[in-house]
Scaffold this motif. Sequence first.
Motif, PDB file in Angstrom:
ATOM      1  N   ALA A   1       5.293  43.429  56.180  1.00  0.00           N
ATOM      2  CA  ALA A   1       6.501  43.890  56.430  1.00  0.00           C
ATOM      3  C   ALA A   1       6.553  45.207  57.253  1.00  0.00           C
ATOM      4  O   ALA A   1       7.298  45.223  58.123  1.00  0.00           O
ATOM      5  N   LEU A   2       5.325  46.001  56.871  1.00  0.00           N
ATOM      6  CA  LEU A   2       5.466  47.052  57.692  1.00  0.00           C
ATOM      7  C   LEU A   2       4.937  46.875  59.307  1.00  0.00           C
ATOM      8  O   LEU A   2       5.626  47.543  60.149  1.00  0.00           O
ATOM      9  N   GLU A   3       4.006  46.036  59.465  1.00  0.00           N
ATOM     10  CA  GLU A   3       3.790  45.614  60.702  1.00  0.00           C
ATOM     11  C   GLU A   3       5.031  44.796  61.495  1.00  0.00           C
ATOM     12  O   GLU A   3       4.994  44.978  62.874  1.00  0.00           O
TER      13      GLU A   3
ATOM     14  N   LEU B   1      13.225  57.914  60.909  1.00  0.00           N
ATOM     15  CA  LEU B   1      13.702  57.227  59.736  1.00  0.00           C
ATOM     16  C   LEU B   1      12.611  56.173  59.160  1.00  0.00           C
ATOM     17  O   LEU B   1      12.112  55.733  58.170  1.00  0.00           O
ATOM     18  N   CYS B   2      12.345  55.171  60.426  1.00  0.00           N
ATOM     19  CA  CYS B   2      11.500  54.114  60.064  1.00  0.00           C
ATOM     20  C   CYS B   2      10.110  54.537  59.656  1.00  0.00           C
ATOM     21  O   CYS B   2       9.225  53.957  58.837  1.00  0.00           O
ATOM     22  N   GLU B   3       9.520  55.671  60.342  1.00  0.00           N
ATOM     23  CA  GLU B   3       8.337  56.378  60.087  1.00  0.00           C
ATOM     24  C   GLU B   3       8.266  56.632  58.518  1.00  0.00           C
ATOM     25  O   GLU B   3       7.204  56.618  57.999  1.00  0.00           O
ATOM     26  N   ILE B   4       9.423  57.578  58.340  1.00  0.00           N
ATOM     27  CA  ILE B   4       9.445  57.857  56.704  1.00  0.00           C
ATOM     28  C   ILE B   4       9.245  56.694  55.759  1.00  0.00           C
ATOM     29  O   ILE B   4       8.506  56.649  54.805  1.00  0.00           O
ATOM     30  N   ALA B   5      10.012  55.746  56.252  1.00  0.00           N
ATOM     31  CA  ALA B   5       9.876  54.436  55.315  1.00  0.00           C
ATOM     32  C   ALA B   5       8.456  53.732  55.266  1.00  0.00           C
ATOM     33  O   ALA B   5       7.996  53.329  54.068  1.00  0.00           O
ATOM     34  N   GLN B   6       7.833  53.815  56.349  1.00  0.00           N
ATOM     35  CA  GLN B   6       6.267  53.307  56.398  1.00  0.00           C
ATOM     36  C   GLN B   6       5.469  54.301  55.619  1.00  0.00           C
ATOM     37  O   GLN B   6       4.722  53.753  54.599  1.00  0.00           O
ATOM     38  N   LEU B   7       5.740  55.472  55.609  1.00  0.00           N
ATOM     39  CA  LEU B   7       4.861  56.491  54.853  1.00  0.00           C
ATOM     40  C   LEU B   7       5.276  56.156  53.371  1.00  0.00           C
ATOM     41  O   LEU B   7       4.239  56.329  52.462  1.00  0.00           O
ATOM     42  N   VAL B   8       6.536  55.824  52.921  1.00  0.00           N
ATOM     43  CA  VAL B   8       6.832  55.689  51.495  1.00  0.00           C
ATOM     44  C   VAL B   8       6.064  54.434  51.078  1.00  0.00           C
ATOM     45  O   VAL B   8       5.395  54.377  49.876  1.00  0.00           O
TER      46      VAL B   8
ATOM     47  N   ARG C   1       3.419  52.917  52.611  1.00  0.00           N
ATOM     48  CA  ARG C   1       1.835  53.045  52.398  1.00  0.00           C
ATOM     49  C   ARG C   1       1.791  54.040  51.191  1.00  0.00           C
ATOM     50  O   ARG C   1       0.509  53.650  50.528  1.00  0.00           O
ATOM     51  N   ALA C   2       2.362  54.869  50.652  1.00  0.00           N
ATOM     52  CA  ALA C   2       1.978  55.641  49.592  1.00  0.00           C
ATOM     53  C   ALA C   2       1.991  54.718  48.428  1.00  0.00           C
ATOM     54  O   ALA C   2       1.223  54.827  47.403  1.00  0.00           O
ATOM     55  N   ALA C   3       3.016  53.737  48.325  1.00  0.00           N
ATOM     56  CA  ALA C   3       3.188  53.111  47.026  1.00  0.00           C
ATOM     57  C   ALA C   3       2.028  51.895  47.055  1.00  0.00           C
ATOM     58  O   ALA C   3       1.604  51.525  45.840  1.00  0.00           O
ATOM     59  N   MET C   4       1.657  51.551  48.071  1.00  0.00           N
ATOM     60  CA  MET C   4       0.506  50.558  48.252  1.00  0.00           C
ATOM     61  C   MET C   4      -0.794  51.397  47.799  1.00  0.00           C
ATOM     62  O   MET C   4      -1.460  50.613  47.349  1.00  0.00           O
ATOM     63  N   ALA C   5      -0.950  52.470  47.933  1.00  0.00           N
ATOM     64  CA  ALA C   5      -2.101  53.195  47.647  1.00  0.00           C
ATOM     65  C   ALA C   5      -2.108  53.628  46.133  1.00  0.00           C
ATOM     66  O   ALA C   5      -3.326  53.818  45.769  1.00  0.00           O
ATOM     67  N   ARG C   6      -1.021  53.685  45.548  1.00  0.00           N
ATOM     68  CA  ARG C   6      -1.011  53.951  43.974  1.00  0.00           C
ATOM     69  C   ARG C   6      -1.389  52.906  43.237  1.00  0.00           C
ATOM     70  O   ARG C   6      -1.106  51.684  43.710  1.00  0.00           O
ATOM     71  N   GLU C   7      -2.143  53.277  42.116  1.00  0.00           N
ATOM     72  CA  GLU C   7      -2.744  52.237  41.354  1.00  0.00           C
ATOM     73  C   GLU C   7      -2.345  52.369  40.005  1.00  0.00           C
ATOM     74  O   GLU C   7      -3.117  52.590  39.038  1.00  0.00           O
ATOM     75  N   GLU C   8      -1.002  52.645  39.865  1.00  0.00           N
ATOM     76  CA  GLU C   8      -0.334  52.794  38.694  1.00  0.00           C
ATOM     77  C   GLU C   8       1.084  52.485  38.668  1.00  0.00           C
ATOM     78  O   GLU C   8       1.619  52.340  39.903  1.00  0.00           O
TER      79      GLU C   8
END
Length: 86
Positions: free
Chosen positions: A5-7, A20-27, A29-36
Amino acid sequence: GAARALEALPRPADAGTAGLCEIAQLVVRAAMAREESRGAHHRADFPDPDPAAAARTCWAGDLPFPVPTTTPVPAARPSIDLTEVA
């Protein structure tokens, strides 16, 4: 999933929408990196919160660094009584 979806996000021409799209992408990516799971950010593959991850982290470029806190980070946001706001 989320990576595809990001791509697939279009690259807006105007700076405001692009930001705004860049902020959404960062959010995402952070969610995908979180392991909890924490609060509203639930992951089926990591369903429980990790107490060791209950800290604030800032980023400088590609490098994360912890931000010391003097009080514990709450597991959930407290409710807000909007009747007092007027």
